[in-house]
Write a protein that holds these residues in place. Structure first.
Motif, PDB file in Angstrom:
ATOM      1  N   GLU A   4       0.848  -1.191   0.000  1.00 34.97           N
ATOM      2  CA  GLU A   4       0.000   0.000   0.000  1.00 34.97           C
ATOM      3  C   GLU A   4       0.879   1.235   0.000  1.00 34.97           C
ATOM      4  O   GLU A   4       1.981   1.232   0.530  1.00 34.97           O
ATOM      5  CB  GLU A   4      -0.892   0.008   1.244  1.00 34.97           C
ATOM      6  CG  GLU A   4      -1.995  -1.034   1.174  1.00 34.97           C
ATOM      7  CD  GLU A   4      -2.963  -0.886   2.326  1.00 34.97           C
ATOM      8  OE1 GLU A   4      -3.217   0.241   2.766  1.00 34.97           O
ATOM      9  OE2 GLU A   4      -3.453  -1.929   2.775  1.00 34.97           O
ATOM     10  N   ASN A   5       0.392   2.292  -0.601  1.00 32.75           N
ATOM     11  CA  ASN A   5       1.113   3.559  -0.649  1.00 32.75           C
ATOM     12  C   ASN A   5       2.498   3.414  -1.272  1.00 32.75           C
ATOM     13  O   ASN A   5       3.454   4.064  -0.848  1.00 32.75           O
ATOM     14  CB  ASN A   5       1.226   4.177   0.745  1.00 32.75           C
ATOM     15  CG  ASN A   5      -0.128   4.432   1.358  1.00 32.75           C
ATOM     16  OD1 ASN A   5      -0.986   5.033   0.723  1.00 32.75           O
ATOM     17  ND2 ASN A   5      -0.341   3.962   2.564  1.00 32.75           N
ATOM     18  N   ASP A  55       7.687  -0.660   9.566  1.00 34.21           N
ATOM     19  CA  ASP A  55       7.550   0.406   8.563  1.00 34.21           C
ATOM     20  C   ASP A  55       7.519   1.751   9.278  1.00 34.21           C
ATOM     21  O   ASP A  55       6.544   2.088   9.935  1.00 34.21           O
ATOM     22  CB  ASP A  55       6.281   0.207   7.730  1.00 34.21           C
ATOM     23  CG  ASP A  55       6.173   1.177   6.569  1.00 34.21           C
ATOM     24  OD1 ASP A  55       7.075   2.025   6.398  1.00 34.21           O
ATOM     25  OD2 ASP A  55       5.183   1.088   5.825  1.00 34.21           O
ATOM     26  N   TYR A  59       3.263   8.287   5.779  1.00 34.16           N
ATOM     27  CA  TYR A  59       2.508   8.337   4.528  1.00 34.16           C
ATOM     28  C   TYR A  59       1.556   9.525   4.474  1.00 34.16           C
ATOM     29  O   TYR A  59       0.808   9.669   3.514  1.00 34.16           O
ATOM     30  CB  TYR A  59       1.723   7.036   4.339  1.00 34.16           C
ATOM     31  CG  TYR A  59       2.622   5.841   4.149  1.00 34.16           C
ATOM     32  CD1 TYR A  59       3.253   5.614   2.934  1.00 34.16           C
ATOM     33  CD2 TYR A  59       2.861   4.960   5.188  1.00 34.16           C
ATOM     34  CE1 TYR A  59       4.096   4.530   2.749  1.00 34.16           C
ATOM     35  CE2 TYR A  59       3.703   3.871   5.015  1.00 34.16           C
ATOM     36  CZ  TYR A  59       4.316   3.655   3.801  1.00 34.16           C
ATOM     37  OH  TYR A  59       5.146   2.589   3.629  1.00 34.16           O
ATOM     38  N   SER A  61      -1.667  12.002   5.524  1.00 31.06           N
ATOM     39  CA  SER A  61      -3.081  11.773   5.821  1.00 31.06           C
ATOM     40  C   SER A  61      -3.891  11.668   4.538  1.00 31.06           C
ATOM     41  O   SER A  61      -3.554  12.285   3.527  1.00 31.06           O
ATOM     42  CB  SER A  61      -3.642  12.932   6.643  1.00 31.06           C
ATOM     43  OG  SER A  61      -2.980  13.018   7.874  1.00 31.06           O
ATOM     44  N   ASP A  62      -4.961  10.900   4.608  1.00 34.14           N
ATOM     45  CA  ASP A  62      -5.886  10.781   3.485  1.00 34.14           C
ATOM     46  C   ASP A  62      -6.570  12.127   3.285  1.00 34.14           C
ATOM     47  O   ASP A  62      -7.112  12.701   4.237  1.00 34.14           O
ATOM     48  CB  ASP A  62      -6.911   9.692   3.782  1.00 34.14           C
ATOM     49  CG  ASP A  62      -7.863   9.464   2.636  1.00 34.14           C
ATOM     50  OD1 ASP A  62      -8.767  10.308   2.451  1.00 34.14           O
ATOM     51  OD2 ASP A  62      -7.691   8.453   1.934  1.00 34.14           O
ATOM     52  N   ARG A  69      -2.773   7.651   6.837  1.00 32.29           N
ATOM     53  CA  ARG A  69      -2.764   6.469   5.973  1.00 32.29           C
ATOM     54  C   ARG A  69      -2.100   5.312   6.709  1.00 32.29           C
ATOM     55  O   ARG A  69      -1.178   5.502   7.494  1.00 32.29           O
ATOM     56  CB  ARG A  69      -2.010   6.765   4.689  1.00 32.29           C
ATOM     57  CG  ARG A  69      -2.726   7.727   3.795  1.00 32.29           C
ATOM     58  CD  ARG A  69      -2.029   7.790   2.437  1.00 32.29           C
ATOM     59  NE  ARG A  69      -2.739   8.667   1.552  1.00 32.29           N
ATOM     60  CZ  ARG A  69      -2.352   9.898   1.237  1.00 32.29           C
ATOM     61  NH1 ARG A  69      -1.238  10.394   1.741  1.00 32.29           N
ATOM     62  NH2 ARG A  69      -3.060  10.622   0.418  1.00 32.29           N
ATOM     63  N   GLU A  70      -2.573   4.089   6.407  1.00 36.11           N
ATOM     64  CA  GLU A  70      -2.013   2.895   7.030  1.00 36.11           C
ATOM     65  C   GLU A  70      -0.597   2.647   6.533  1.00 36.11           C
ATOM     66  O   GLU A  70      -0.259   2.962   5.397  1.00 36.11           O
ATOM     67  CB  GLU A  70      -2.872   1.674   6.698  1.00 36.11           C
ATOM     68  CG  GLU A  70      -4.181   1.651   7.434  1.00 36.11           C
ATOM     69  CD  GLU A  70      -4.901   0.327   7.265  1.00 36.11           C
ATOM     70  OE1 GLU A  70      -4.250  -0.690   6.963  1.00 36.11           O
ATOM     71  OE2 GLU A  70      -6.120   0.320   7.439  1.00 36.11           O
ATOM     72  N   ASN A  71       0.212   2.019   7.401  1.00 30.85           N
ATOM     73  CA  ASN A  71       1.552   1.626   6.986  1.00 30.85           C
ATOM     74  C   ASN A  71       1.487   0.249   6.317  1.00 30.85           C
ATOM     75  O   ASN A  71       0.407  -0.307   6.122  1.00 30.85           O
ATOM     76  CB  ASN A  71       2.517   1.633   8.182  1.00 30.85           C
ATOM     77  CG  ASN A  71       2.078   0.681   9.270  1.00 30.85           C
ATOM     78  OD1 ASN A  71       1.559  -0.397   9.011  1.00 30.85           O
ATOM     79  ND2 ASN A  71       2.283   1.087  10.515  1.00 30.85           N
ATOM     80  N   ASN A  72       2.631  -0.294   5.961  1.00 31.41           N
ATOM     81  CA  ASN A  72       2.691  -1.571   5.241  1.00 31.41           C
ATOM     82  C   ASN A  72       2.956  -2.776   6.131  1.00 31.41           C
ATOM     83  O   ASN A  72       3.176  -3.878   5.613  1.00 31.41           O
ATOM     84  CB  ASN A  72       3.764  -1.497   4.156  1.00 31.41           C
ATOM     85  CG  ASN A  72       3.309  -0.653   2.995  1.00 31.41           C
ATOM     86  OD1 ASN A  72       2.222  -0.844   2.476  1.00 31.41           O
ATOM     87  ND2 ASN A  72       4.134   0.297   2.598  1.00 31.41           N
ATOM     88  N   ASN A  75       1.770  -6.416   5.356  1.00 30.80           N
ATOM     89  CA  ASN A  75       1.538  -6.582   3.923  1.00 30.80           C
ATOM     90  C   ASN A  75       2.646  -7.445   3.334  1.00 30.80           C
ATOM     91  O   ASN A  75       3.780  -7.417   3.805  1.00 30.80           O
ATOM     92  CB  ASN A  75       1.503  -5.237   3.196  1.00 30.80           C
ATOM     93  CG  ASN A  75       0.246  -4.466   3.482  1.00 30.80           C
ATOM     94  OD1 ASN A  75      -0.650  -4.938   4.164  1.00 30.80           O
ATOM     95  ND2 ASN A  75       0.176  -3.256   2.964  1.00 30.80           N
TER      96      ASN A  75
END
Length: 128
Positions: A4-5, A55, A59, A61-62, A69-72, A75
């Motif tokens: 993600e991101n 991580d 990232y 903010s949305d 934002r979520e980290n990885n 993942n």
């Protein structure tokens, strides 16, 4: 599942050093399969599935929700180790470190990443 991101680490190339630094270059081993380049059978290695365990990337903010934002962490991603071997000596759950990113054999297509490294090493990690 992809990272993600991933845009934080990409331009037209993958910012491997930033990714490795922000994730501590320690990943949990999930699975492996042999790799042979379809165009050049001399290019051999192992494609690994790895899970991110750390991580430190900010990232931001949305823009729609204002939430961070979520980290990885947790993942998974795939990486090919170009070491002319058809498997590595690792068991599921082992911790690995990626060695020597190969930028001219790695590619970014939109949000899809094809990452290649020369080798991988086992890492001893203290777990709680």
């Amino acid at each position: 599942m992809s990272i993600e991101n991933a845009w934080v680490f990409t331009e037209t190339n993958f910012k491997a050093e930033k990714f490795l630094n922000n994730t501590g270059n320690v990943y949990k081993f999930v699975s492996q399969k042999p790799y042979v380049n379809k165009k050049d059978s001399n290019e051999k290695g192992v494609t690994l599935s790895l899970s991110i365990v750390k991580d430190d990337t900010d990232y931001g903010s949305d823009k729609n929700t204002g939430l961070p934002r979520e980290n990885n962490i947790l993942n998974s991603f795939t990486v090919t180790i170009m070491n002319n071997k058809d498997r590595i000596d690792a068991q599921k759950g082992d911790y690995l470190r990626l060695v020597d990113f190969i930028p001219d054999k790695s590619f970014v297509f939109g949000f899809d990443l094809i990452l290649r490294f020369k080798d991988v090493e086992k890492v001893k990690v203290k777990t709680k």
